[in-house]
Design an enzyme around this catalytic site. Structure first.
Site, short mmCIF file in Angstrom:
data_model
loop_
_atom_site.label_atom_id
_atom_site.label_comp_id
_atom_site.label_asym_id
_atom_site.label_seq_id
_atom_site.Cartn_x
_atom_site.Cartn_y
_atom_site.Cartn_z
N GLY A 1 -1.14 2.43 0.08
CA GLY A 1 -0.48 3.65 0.55
C GLY A 1 0.92 3.80 -0.04
O GLY A 1 1.49 4.87 -0.03
N ASP A 2 1.48 2.68 -0.53
CA ASP A 2 2.79 2.73 -1.19
C ASP A 2 2.65 3.07 -2.67
O ASP A 2 3.64 3.42 -3.34
CB ASP A 2 3.52 1.39 -1.05
N1 ARG Z 1 -2.85 -0.19 -4.97
C1 ARG Z 1 -2.12 0.01 -3.76
C2 ARG Z 1 -2.18 1.48 -3.35
O1 ARG Z 1 -3.07 2.17 -3.79
C3 ARG Z 1 -0.74 -0.51 -3.82
C4 ARG Z 1 -0.77 -1.95 -3.78
C5 ARG Z 1 0.54 -2.61 -3.91
N2 ARG Z 1 0.26 -3.95 -3.58
C6 ARG Z 1 1.17 -4.91 -3.54
N3 ARG Z 1 0.78 -6.07 -3.12
N4 ARG Z 1 2.38 -4.71 -3.95
O2 ARG Z 1 -1.48 1.96 -2.50
#
Ligand code: ARG
Length: 531
Positions: free
Chosen positions: A219-220
């Site tokens: 979500g980020d």
């Molecule tokens: N792919 C994720 C998304 O679609 C963000 C993942 C970020 N993960 C992390 N471990 N920093 O929101």
């Protein structure tokens, strides 16, 4: 020949319907971060599904980089059309759209041409808005500025993403923007984690802690990773992926903004030469269709479209791009393509005499289906067009029924041209539980997935959030065995111009109809309403 692009005023207040949140109240964590100050990150953007409120529809972050452009991650928009999204620029509380943020539609999307969903290399995209927006933009870091950052220096990431680091627990989505400080990580140390981390190349950077604890999360994605350069906030990264969230020995990976600034990719996409890069047309009737593709010039440099060619079997049937395009002028190319009963694409290639964007292309993706019999179409009774696969759905009394199919086959009923609002219907599934499955897709995204024996018809209502929508019923059998009636019955199709605000719909992670089997690391969109 040419039309002037009329500037529409970007609405500051938005038509909004804010639904009550049914998600737990925020904890004090993005993963172990803090709530951002209301005006701390004015360039922050929420990427929102069209037709949904910001809280329920937010799927990714982004950053406003000035004029009419947003920076985000390619995996946020992969396989999607611009018409499926809005952005809200400068919003803090997703449940307070009435007084925060500028909600605007997208005009077109540029994903990195070499984005690779299996390795997540080149996970960067630019969203072009229909109009220039007056908002605070973020400054993008150069590669030289990035090089001056040392391992261990603090950088900050922000978003409305999941705050629960345990992937087996229910996600927790905050209403307000959260931020967390992370350490910049040496690329070699990140690559040495192995697995997909060995694909982290010059196009990406890493941040986090070897012992985990703080991170961005689902979500980020698409949101900015920034640092403070003597009082000026500069964006160095775009949230891309990580192995879980905040786990030990699993840093967060971010697209390297300096790399895509330095190699000219961002400059090209924001040069003002505007076009459609991908058009996901979905199911269409077999035979010949045309699609009109606008080319717009927002740059101060006038340019000519020198050549336009279409790939195999398709042709250019009209072209108004025959003289120089001055600033704020547009022209159109009309392409004729022929759909068969297979998933196919057509590529349209253009050359120009613009000093920085001398060539670009549009790819059309489509799959043909046959027109339904008039009996079937009138029993469905909604939408502008009813299409079926080679094993068509059939009429059975007052219901429509999936065609009788063999193992590994599917029977498709596609209803196109449904206006904004909702569609309700009654469906009874009678199949081999967990293996022979009835799917309902709304605009190509799976919203229902049912198997086994329903004792009676079950009522469903699906939201239709776009101006023009499609709903697709697919009965898909696996490679062996059958049970019960081995079919699906649907009746009482009814459209309403009101969206349904609750109940029904929703089976968790959704899968794009045209990307089945291609869903990589991200499982596409996560729904917030877990009904
Ligand atoms: N792919 C994720 C998304 O679609 C963000 C993942 C970020 N993960 C992390 N471990 N920093 O929101």
């Amino acid at each position: 020949m040419k039309k002037s692009i009329t500037a529409l005023l970007v609405s500051m207040a938005l038509p909004t319907s804010v639904f009550a949140s049914d998600v737990d109240s925020p904890s004090t964590r993005i993963i172990n971060g803090v709530e951002a100050g209301k005006n701390d990150w004015p360039f922050m953007v929420a990427l929102i599904k069209k037709g949904q409120d910001a809280f329920n529809g937010q799927i990714c972050g982004g950053s406003f980089i000035g004029d009419r452009y947003i920076l985000t991650a390619a995996h946020c928009i992969d396989g999607k059309n611009a018409a499926e999204f809005d952005v809200s620029i400068g919003i803090h509380d997703l449940t307070n759209e009435a007084s925060e943020g500028q909600r605007v539609a997208l005009q077109t999307i540029y994903a990195h041409e070499q984005y690779d969903a299996s390795t997540t290399v080149n996970d960067i995209a630019i969203l072009e808005l229909a109009d220039a927006v007056n908002a605070t933009s973020v400054t993008l870091a150069t590669q030289a500025e990035l090089n001056a950052i040392n391992a261990g220096d603090l950088v900050t990431v922000m978003g409305w993403g999941n705050q629960e680091d345990d992937s087996y627990s229910q996600p927790i989505y905050p209403e307000t923007l959260y931020e967390v400080d992370l350490e910049y990580v040496d690329r070699g140390v990140c690559q040495a984690l192995g697995g997909n981390y060995s694909n982290v190349s010059d196009d990406a950077i890493c941040a986090g802690f070897s012992y985990g604890g703080k991170d961005s999360c689902q979500g980020d994605s698409g949101g900015p990773l920034v640092y403070d350069d003597n009082g000026i906030t500069k964006q160095i990264g775009v949230v891309s992926w990580g192995d879980g969230c905040a786990q030990a020995d699993a840093y967060g990976v971010y697209a390297n903004v300096g790399y895509f600034s330095n190699n000219g990719w961002i400059a090209d996409k924001t040069s003002g030469v505007s076009y459609t890069q991908n058009d996901y047309l979905g199911y269409v009737s077999t035979g010949t269709h045309t699609v009109t593709l606008p080319i717009r010039n927002y740059s101060s440099e006038a340019f000519n479209v020198l050549t336009v060619t279409a790939s195999n079997g398709s042709s250019i049937t009209d072209n108004t791009c025959t003289s120089s395009l001055a600033q704020n002028e547009s022209c159109e190319i009309t392409v004729q393509y022929t759909a068969s009963l297979a998933y196919e694409s057509t590529e349209v290639s253009y050359t120009t005499d613009h000093s920085s964007v001398s060539s670009f292309s549009t790819t059309l993706y489509y799959q043909g289906l046959n027109a339904a019999s008039s009996d079937l179409a009138s029993l469905v009774g909604v939408g502008q067009e009813v299409l079926v696969s080679e094993n068509p759905w059939v009429v059975n009394g007052s219901s429509v029924q999936a065609g009788s199919i063999s193992h590994s086959e599917s029977s498709v009923l596609h209803i196109a041209g449904l206006g904004e609002g909702s569609l309700s219907f009654d469906m009874q599934v009678s199949s081999e539980q967990n293996f022979d499955i009835a799917y309902v897709y709304v605009n190509g995204v799976a919203t229902e997935q049912v198997s086994g024996q329903d004792s009676d018809y079950v009522s469903y209502t699906v939201d239709l959030g776009l101006e023009t929508n499609s709903v697709t019923f697919v009965y898909q059998k696996d490679s062996s065995d059958s049970a019960n009636d081995d079919t699906v019955y649907v009746k009482n199709f009814k459209t309403s111009s009101e969206r349904s605000t609750g109940s029904s719909s929703g089976s968790g992670g959704s899968v794009s109809l045209f990307m089945l089997g291609l869903v990589g690391l991200f499982g596409t969109y996560r729904r917030k309403r877990l009904s």
